[in-house]
Design a protein around this motif. Structure first.
Motif, PDB file in Angstrom:
ATOM      1  N   GLU A   9     -37.591  20.340 -16.790  1.00  0.00           N
ATOM      2  CA  GLU A   9     -36.392  19.542 -16.533  1.00  0.00           C
ATOM      3  C   GLU A   9     -36.476  18.791 -15.207  1.00  0.00           C
ATOM      4  O   GLU A   9     -36.097  17.617 -15.101  1.00  0.00           O
ATOM      5  CB  GLU A   9     -35.163  20.462 -16.532  1.00  0.00           C
ATOM      6  N   GLU A  10     -37.001  19.444 -14.183  1.00  0.00           N
ATOM      7  CA  GLU A  10     -37.071  18.813 -12.864  1.00  0.00           C
ATOM      8  C   GLU A  10     -38.019  17.608 -12.884  1.00  0.00           C
ATOM      9  O   GLU A  10     -37.694  16.534 -12.366  1.00  0.00           O
ATOM     10  CB  GLU A  10     -37.544  19.846 -11.840  1.00  0.00           C
ATOM     11  N   LEU A  56     -38.917  15.829 -15.470  1.00  0.00           N
ATOM     12  CA  LEU A  56     -38.349  14.784 -16.311  1.00  0.00           C
ATOM     13  C   LEU A  56     -37.282  13.986 -15.580  1.00  0.00           C
ATOM     14  O   LEU A  56     -37.220  12.756 -15.670  1.00  0.00           O
ATOM     15  CB  LEU A  56     -37.774  15.422 -17.588  1.00  0.00           C
ATOM     16  N   CYS A  57     -36.435  14.685 -14.824  1.00  0.00           N
ATOM     17  CA  CYS A  57     -35.383  13.988 -14.070  1.00  0.00           C
ATOM     18  C   CYS A  57     -35.990  13.076 -13.006  1.00  0.00           C
ATOM     19  O   CYS A  57     -35.549  11.929 -12.816  1.00  0.00           O
ATOM     20  CB  CYS A  57     -34.445  15.004 -13.422  1.00  0.00           C
ATOM     21  N   LYS A  58     -37.021  13.561 -12.300  1.00  0.00           N
ATOM     22  CA  LYS A  58     -37.654  12.739 -11.268  1.00  0.00           C
ATOM     23  C   LYS A  58     -38.294  11.496 -11.867  1.00  0.00           C
ATOM     24  O   LYS A  58     -38.173  10.390 -11.336  1.00  0.00           O
ATOM     25  CB  LYS A  58     -38.715  13.565 -10.530  1.00  0.00           C
ATOM     26  N   THR A  82     -37.592  10.029 -14.753  1.00  0.00           N
ATOM     27  CA  THR A  82     -36.569   9.121 -15.276  1.00  0.00           C
ATOM     28  C   THR A  82     -35.907   8.343 -14.156  1.00  0.00           C
ATOM     29  O   THR A  82     -35.652   7.132 -14.277  1.00  0.00           O
ATOM     30  CB  THR A  82     -35.522   9.921 -16.067  1.00  0.00           C
ATOM     31  N   ALA A  83     -35.673   9.051 -13.053  1.00  0.00           N
ATOM     32  CA  ALA A  83     -35.042   8.371 -11.912  1.00  0.00           C
ATOM     33  C   ALA A  83     -35.975   7.313 -11.326  1.00  0.00           C
ATOM     34  O   ALA A  83     -35.552   6.216 -10.943  1.00  0.00           O
ATOM     35  CB  ALA A  83     -34.649   9.392 -10.853  1.00  0.00           C
ATOM     36  N   SER A 133     -35.970   4.102 -13.366  1.00  0.00           N
ATOM     37  CA  SER A 133     -34.695   3.404 -13.557  1.00  0.00           C
ATOM     38  C   SER A 133     -34.740   2.068 -12.835  1.00  0.00           C
ATOM     39  O   SER A 133     -35.049   1.989 -11.639  1.00  0.00           O
ATOM     40  CB  SER A 133     -33.539   4.257 -13.009  1.00  0.00           C
ATOM     41  N   GLN A 139     -39.402   4.869 -19.966  1.00  0.00           N
ATOM     42  CA  GLN A 139     -38.203   5.704 -19.874  1.00  0.00           C
ATOM     43  C   GLN A 139     -37.729   6.117 -21.266  1.00  0.00           C
ATOM     44  O   GLN A 139     -37.379   7.282 -21.509  1.00  0.00           O
ATOM     45  CB  GLN A 139     -37.105   4.938 -19.132  1.00  0.00           C
ATOM     46  N   LYS A 184     -37.729  10.102 -23.167  1.00  0.00           N
ATOM     47  CA  LYS A 184     -36.516  10.702 -23.714  1.00  0.00           C
ATOM     48  C   LYS A 184     -36.686  11.139 -25.164  1.00  0.00           C
ATOM     49  O   LYS A 184     -35.874  11.899 -25.682  1.00  0.00           O
ATOM     50  CB  LYS A 184     -35.361   9.701 -23.600  1.00  0.00           C
TER      51      LYS A 184
END
Length: 1436
Positions: free
Chosen positions: A17-18, A20-22, A24-25, A28, A44, A48
């Motif tokens: 999760e960590e 993936l969040c980095k 994706t951010a 962006s 991106q 997902k």
């Protein structure tokens, strides 16, 4: 057969999760149509997604977007995109297509941006290399490997991080080497570690090969990392626990690293030569750090395999093409075969012999590469060495002759390749001799090969090489009758493939040579080819028994017709012109049979097809009808094959073909020959497949065909098919009447099952509607077949009943179902063993019925049992119905068994007569076999049921084990607790009190003196009949014994089935619990039960079948995920070996009956060891047993004789076990020594066990007897081959023969027979000389000759005969005249009083058994003086 291609598993990217969040951010962006922004949005979206296929599509889209970028797009967003792709690349598995898609996308980046790609990949790979988690090591190694696999940017990334990559590889290798020390006994974990270690070594080699420039920079900076890597390679080479694949790869890695450090100059060859010679001085050209690391390889005690793997590395990792860089390379090229040939006599493992053969072939290829260039560039020393007749060629030929009969196919194939390359080396070294007839070396080699015995399989491949290089005419000019000789050999199944392969090479080469040599005006070369190859074939087919020509049809005739399809017309003309009056065997097939054989082969090859009136336009149908009912089986089969076989499976059957089948089938259904039945079913299956395939094609054409005439023709063919199939089905069903013969039932059921599989018997309307033919009476007759005494008929009938329309079988009717169930329950308690098998098949038929459980409850109420079973729901799936029905049936059988077990515990006699226990247990095992235990829903009920089953098995064993564990189970009736006959039974027990305890090995027994008939002689007690209400006949000891050992058998099979099929409930090393139905404690308890039964049972039927169940258990132990269970085989093996070593006369281990179940117990434990492992358990066990089996100085003591007997019996079983394969061969020499020395023991039991062991070893060495001739060369080998494969036997046999020969001569005339003499002569007589031995032999066989000649003076006739036969392999061809002369000079010139006639007979016997003299008898007589000649001829 079409094999479905294995699909690659595609998995989506799985990031935490960590991460993936980095990502994706970082991806962006604020919109925009800029190329980088579009790329970021695509990635991106990709991250997902959870579907891998969609991810691949978006990655490909991203690749197209990357390709459109330029340098002006460089920036933070692009770096984030590249970082995301690099992270995906390093996260997915190696074989995932997603990784290949990412690599393709990154490779499409413009050249100006590739540096950024390398930086991103390097950062991600560096993070992976820094990961301390050992579970990720295989994944990181795979990532490094894929970076170097066709991915240039990945290669640049590895070069950039080379030092870090090498350090990581060293770290992983060190960890694996450390882990390997703690995995003893855990074979599966050890095998997985070996595969991981192999992957690391291969990856390290790939890194070294692709990073030559960067490696030089690393070496300048530091040498510790490459040195540490080299140390790991050397450790693997020297550690015998590693499998050969890793050691061989490590040998290549060592040479590769040396080459990478030192370049490709002469110094590299010098260092490798030093390593091969184990010489430290040879390492002087290497850098100091390299010398220090390699000194470990130069120790005197290194394993012999190290030289082998270094030779492999030198040949594989050094370049041998073109001219060699210097003299050290020439020396290395000549040193490699010398080193390998020296290993030839020291290696024992067949797998190592395979590696030696492969490396020698590799060497011959490297030598050919050196000579492929201009001959003038090749050094003279190499030309001399490679020329035929040189010392090197002679030694290599000796290796070939010693290994071309090796048991391993791979060794034989490599030997043939080596021979082929040696011939090519000779051609290149002497290019002037293009004509083989002008080359004395080739001519002499060909004559020698043709002079060999034809049973030697290696001869065929070598002759094939000569044909390939020099043509068939070269061989035919030396031996014109070669085709006839080879065709005569086609009757032998073992030689037919080799002879047919050589024949194919010959006639193809001969045809090509004749075609090239024929002038345009003359066209008779084809007739000459026919005279050479086709006419001998027709003669053999006509005048030889049909069973001897089977393999001609299988192997030779199709190849001949493929080579020359036009020859069929010549065959038919020759056979039709052949006069009816012929000479030959009355059992031969004649011209008609030969014609059928040729046409059948031609039809199968597509040379001819059926036409109206004439078959292929060559023969009338009446002739074919005559052949279909011919008196010879093979003629009928050939005719049937001509009808059924076709080159195309969609070829439409004609009406004549269907009529021919109608003509053939009725009189041939009752064939008594199993081979004929099997061929008939196989051929008719081909016919039915043609019907199915062609009918599908016809139906397809009916839909597509627009022409009315074509549609009518297709419909007419389908109607003919329907009529034929319904006729076939009806006739086959009508045969199955009660009382029909076994052969009729078997044939009919086989064919009906084929019809069911190909066309189905469904009641629904289809094209053929076969279900309409089947009536309820037919189904009833098939059901009667289930009660047949023959297992195969039962199985086929059960299978057919499951395919017939349910309405005709009627099992869904509750009353019918109840009757069948009751019959099955009654049969399961029958005293006839095959009735329980019938019961199991009936229960199998009922398991698929949804309404079975109510019927089961009704049957349970009838016998007073209370079952709580819930029937399945109406809409339940088939799997759930099967599971619930199986659960219910097992519960019912278990309750019945528990009730009967109570009675058996009270009266075993009553149980044996009325309700033997084994039938119920057999039915439970059979029912469980049809259940898929991996997806059960009623787990709690199954767990309780499994516990009850195991407990009942133990109780059954307790009841019957006193009989089978008795020292005399045959005839024992144990004491009953509730019987009127207890007094009589007690007297029987006293009468047959066990007397064969282990103390009989140590002291001789005398027969008791018969007592006088004075009234004191005991009267033989008799067992009175049991006259109870329940039985009116006498229970014999045999009935009790059958009940007991069959019950033990079914207990073993049931326990083995439970352990093998049920999922295991265990907790692994990571404290994760895997739910299952059987626990570790239950499995270990079952293992201890098998141990007790195998080590203490005396009845052979009991322990042999307990062995079958125990094998299932041991297979499950090795595959289980439980660490405790994986180590059980090692622990049990150590315990039983200690018990064997410490056994004495008071031990419970059975030393009679060939040690009873002890060999089986050890066999099962050893066979569970994976064959790909280092076989440490087998090696340890063989060392222990051989140490016990070889007699020592204290061998006559009470404490050592029993262990020696056990060891000899166990060794015999292990040598006979085919599952151990070639892994047992290294211990054959030691076993032979133990058997021969065992004959010198004063204890009879030791000599008896040694006899059995010796017999087994003779079979293991020389093969199973394949003929009635005791002295046939099929079960013999040359002296060179024997002593090359078993070099340790050479000094042993020589020493033993010296001792035995010293006791032969006796002036007193008394017979002094050494115990081992006959064995020694028997082994030596199994050898025979080879014409390839030449004038000298490297084996040093000369010391045997005077000893064998001395044995010919024995007073025992059989010894004299055996010594004469044993002398044969030791007399070289060139020494025959001198040997015969020396033998005949020992004859006395005239009769005299002191002449021993045994000496004269033994001396005369030896020359006439020697096969060399068959053609030299006249020359031999010239060696005699006149007076000896008269004496010699008179005696002869």
């Amino acid at each position: 057969m079409v094999v479905k291609k294995k699909t690659t598993k595609v998995e989506a990217v799985a990031l935490d999760e960590e991460q993936l969040c980095k990502l994706t951010a970082s991806l962006s962006v604020n919109g925009g149509e800029d190329g980088v922004n579009l790329l970021a949005q695509t990635l991106q979206s990709c991250l997902k997604l959870t579907d891998a296929v969609q991810q691949i599509q978006l990655i490909k889209k991203a690749g197209s977007q990357l390709e459109a970028l330029s340098e002006e797009h460089a920036g933070g967003t692009l770096d984030a995109c590249l970082n995301a792709l690099a992270l995906v690349y390093t996260s997915v598995q190696a074989k995932n297509p997603l990784r290949r898609a990412v690599a393709s996308a990154l490779s499409s980046v413009p050249e100006c941006l590739q540096g950024r790609v390398v930086d991103s990949l390097s950062a991600c790979l560096s993070d992976c290399l820094s990961n301390p988690c050992s579970d990720q090591h295989p994944h990181v190694i795979d990532t490094i490997s894929t970076c170097l696999d066709g991915f240039p940017l990945g290669e640049r990334c590895v070069n950039k991080l080379l030092l870090k990559v090498l350090k990581f590889i060293c770290k992983v290798l060190h960890e694996y080497l450390h882990q390997n020390r703690g995995l003893a006994g855990r074979h599966i974990a050890q095998a997985q570690l070996m595969q991981s270690c192999l992957a690391v070594v291969k990856t390290s080699m790939l890194v070294l090969q692709r990073s030559q420039d960067a490696l030089s920079e690393v070496l300048q900076a530091q040498q510790d990392t490459p040195g540490s890597l080299l140390s790991c390679y050397i450790h693997i080479l020297l550690d015998g626990e590693f499998i050969q694949a890793i050691q061989s790869t490590a040998g290549m890695a060592v040479v590769l690293l040396i080459r990478s450090v030192m370049g490709s100059g002469d110094e590299v060859a010098s260092v490798v030569c030093g390593l091969l010679r184990s010489s430290v001085q040879g390492l002087e050209p290497a850098p100091r750090w390299l010398q220090q690391r390699c000194e470990a390889l130069c120790s005197s005690g290194r394993p012999p395999g190290v030289s082998l793997y270094l030779c492999h590395g030198a040949l594989a990792m050094l370049s041998w093409k073109g001219s060699l860089p210097g003299p050290q390379w020439e020396e290395l090229l000549l040193l490699v075969p010398k080193t390998l040939l020296d290993l030839d006599v020291s290696i024992k493992e067949s797998s190592t012999a395979m590696v030696v053969a492969r490396v020698l072939t590799l060497w011959s290829g490297a030598a050919l590469d050196c000579l492929q260039e201009e001959t003038q560039l090749c050094p003279p020393s190499l030309q001399v060495a490679f020329c035929g007749g040189s010392e090197l060629q002679r030694h290599l030929l000796e290796h070939i002759y010693s290994h071309w009969e090796h048991p391993l196919d791979g060794v034989r194939h490599q030997t043939r390749f080596l021979f082929h390359n040696l011939l090519r080396l000779h051609q290149h070294a002497k290019p002037s001799s293009s004509n083989p007839a002008e080359d004395p070396y080739i001519t002499e080699l060909t004559r020698s090969l043709l002079g060999l015995e034809w049973h030697m399989r290696g001869k065929y491949g070598s002759l094939g090489c000569l044909v390939e290089l020099h043509g068939a005419e070269h061989l035919l000019s030396i031996q014109p009758l070669l085709p006839s000789h080879l065709l005569d050999l086609m009757g032998d199944q073992t030689l037919a493939p080799y002879a047919s392969d050589l024949l194919e090479r010959l006639f193809i080469s001969h045809k090509a040579q004749l075609a090239r040599g024929a002038s345009e005006e003359t066209g008779d070369w084809m007739e000459r080819w026919h005279r050479t190859w086709v006419n001998p074939l027709l003669h053999v087919l006509c005048h030889t028994r049909p069973d001897q020509t089977t393999y001609i049809l299988d192997y030779f005739l199709p190849k001949l017709l493929r080579c020359s399809p036009s020859s069929l017309a010549h065959m038919v003309r020759a056979l039709q012109d052949m006069p009816p009056c012929r000479t030959g065997l009355s059992s031969s097939r004649g011209a008609l049979g030969a014609l059928m054989t040729c046409l059948r082969a031609a039809r199968a090859q597509g040379v001819t097809s059926s036409e109206e009136g004439l078959w292929g336009g060559l023969i009338p149908l009446s002739l074919l009808q005559q052949a279909l009912i011919h008196k010879h089986d093979q003629v009928r089969m050939d005719a049937l094959g001509l009808v059924c076989e076709s080159h195309r499976s969609t070829e439409v059957l004609t009406s004549q073909e269907m009529d021919l089948i109608r003509h053939f089938l009725p009189p041939n259904l009752n064939s008594q020959s199993p081979g004929v039945r099997q061929q008939t079913v196989s051929l008719l299956k081909k016919l039915l497949c043609r019907v199915k395939d062609s009918s599908q094609l016809l139906q397809k054409r009916l839909v597509q065909e627009r022409d009315q005439e074509g549609r009518a023709k297709g419909q007419h063919s389908l109607n003919q098919y329907k009529e034929f199939l319904r006729w076939l089905c009806g006739n086959l069903l009508e045969v199955l009447l009660p009382g029909a013969s076994f052969s009729k039932c078997l044939m009919s059921l086989n064919l009906l099952n084929l019809l069911g599989q190909l066309f189905t018997f469904t009641a629904e309307p289809d094209v053929f509607a076969l279900g309409e033919v089947v009536t309820s009476m037919h189904a009833q007759n098939v059901l009667y077949c289930v009660a047949s005494n023959f297992l195969e008929v039962k199985q086929l009938a059960t299978s057919l009943l499951r395919q017939l329309p349910p309405s005709t079988v009627g099992l869904q009717v509750p009353e019918t179902m109840h009757c069948v169930l009751q019959a099955a329950l009654d049969l399961s308690t029958s005293t006839k063993p095959y009735d329980s098998v019938t019961a199991a098949h009936l229960l199998h038929l009922l398991l698929q019925q949804p309404e079975l459980i109510p019927v089961l409850l009704r049957s349970a109420q009838d016998v007073g049992l209370d079952l709580q079973i819930c029937p399945p729901l109406t809409q339940a799936s088939e799997a759930l119905v099967l599971e619930l029905n199986t659960l219910a049936v097992v519960q019912l059988l278990l309750r019945c068994l528990q009730t009967e077990l109570l009675g058996a515990e009270s009266s075993l006699l009553q149980a044996a007569a009325s309700f033997p226990l084994y039938g119920r247990a057999h039915c439970i095992t059979a029912v469980l076999q049809h259940l898929n235990t991996e997806c059960l829903s009623q787990t709690e009920q199954w767990r309780g049921l499994v516990s009850e089953l195991i407990a009942v098995c133990y109780r059954m064993s307790d009841v019957v084990s006193p009989v089978v564990q008795s020292s005399s189970p045959e005839g024992l009736i144990p004491m009953d607790t509730d019987s009127e006959t207890s007094g009589g039974l007690q007297r029987i027990l006293e009468e047959i009190q066990p007397r064969d305890t282990n103390d009989f090995f140590n002291s001789a027994r005398e027969l008791e003196t018969p007592q006088e008939d004075d009234g004191t002689q005991s009267q033989t007690p008799h067992t009175p009949p049991l006259n109870t209400d329940r039985e009116g006949y006498r229970v014999t000891a045999q009935m009790v014994l059958v009940c007991c050992w069959r019950s033990m058998k079914e207990v073993a099979m049931l326990l083995g089935q439970l352990c093998q099929s049920l999922p295991l409930h265990y907790t692994n090393e990571n404290e994760l619990t895997h739910p299952g139905l059987i626990t570790e404690e239950q499995v270990e308890g079952v293992g201890l039960y098998f141990r007790q039964q195998l080590l203490q049972s005396r009845h052979r039927g009991a322990f042999e079948l307990a062995y079958v169940g125990f094998v299932r258990l041991t297979d499950m132990l090795c595959r289980s995920g439980s660490r405790a269970l994986q180590q059980l085989p090692t622990r049990w093996l150590s315990e039983v070996l200690e018990e064997v070593k410490s056994s004495d006369p008071t031990s419970k281990l059975c030393a009679t009956r060939r040690s009873a179940g002890i060999p089986f117990y050890i066999q099962a434990l050893l066979s569970s060891e994976p064959k790909s492992s280092s076989c440490s358990l087998l090696k340890m066990t063989m060392r222990e047993l051989i140490a016990l089996a070889v007699p020592s100085a204290e061998s006559n003591t009470n404490s050592s004789t029993v262990p020696q007997v056990h060891a000899l019996n166990i060794l015999r079983a292990l040598y006979r076990d085919t599952r151990l394969g070639e892994n047992i061969i290294p211990f054959v020499s030691d076993g032979m020594q133990a058997a021969v020395l065992g004959f010198t023991s004063p204890v009879w039991a030791v000599r008896n066990s040694s006899t059995l062991l010796f017999s087994t070893l003779i079979t293991r060495i020389f093969g199973v007897k394949r003929g009635k001739d005791e002295h046939s060369k099929k079960n013999r080998m040359t002296g060179r081959e024997f002593f090359t494969r078993f070099p340790a036997l050479y000094p042993f046999l020589l020493t033993q023969l010296e001792e035995a020969a010293a006791t032969v001569e006796s002036d007193s005339g008394h017979v002094k027979l050494h115990p081992s003499l006959f064995l020694l002569l028997l082994v030596l007589s199994r050898l025979y000389p080879s014409p390839m031995d030449g004038s000298s032999s490297p084996l040093g066989l000369a010391p045997f000759m005077p000893l064998i000649m001395r044995c010919s003076r024995s007073a025992v006739y059989r010894t004299r005969e055996m010594s004469a036969r044993a002398l044969v392999p030791f007399v070289l061809v060139t020494q025959v005249p001198s040997t015969v002369q020396s033998l005949l000079q020992e004859l006395p010139p005239e009769p005299g009083p002191k002449i021993q006639h045994n000496h004269i007979h033994g001396t005369l016997l030896q020359p006439f058994i020697t096969p060399h003299l068959n053609s030299k008898r006249q020359n031999t007589r010239s060696l005699l003086s006149p007076e000896r000649s008269v004496f010699f001829l008179d005696c002869h």
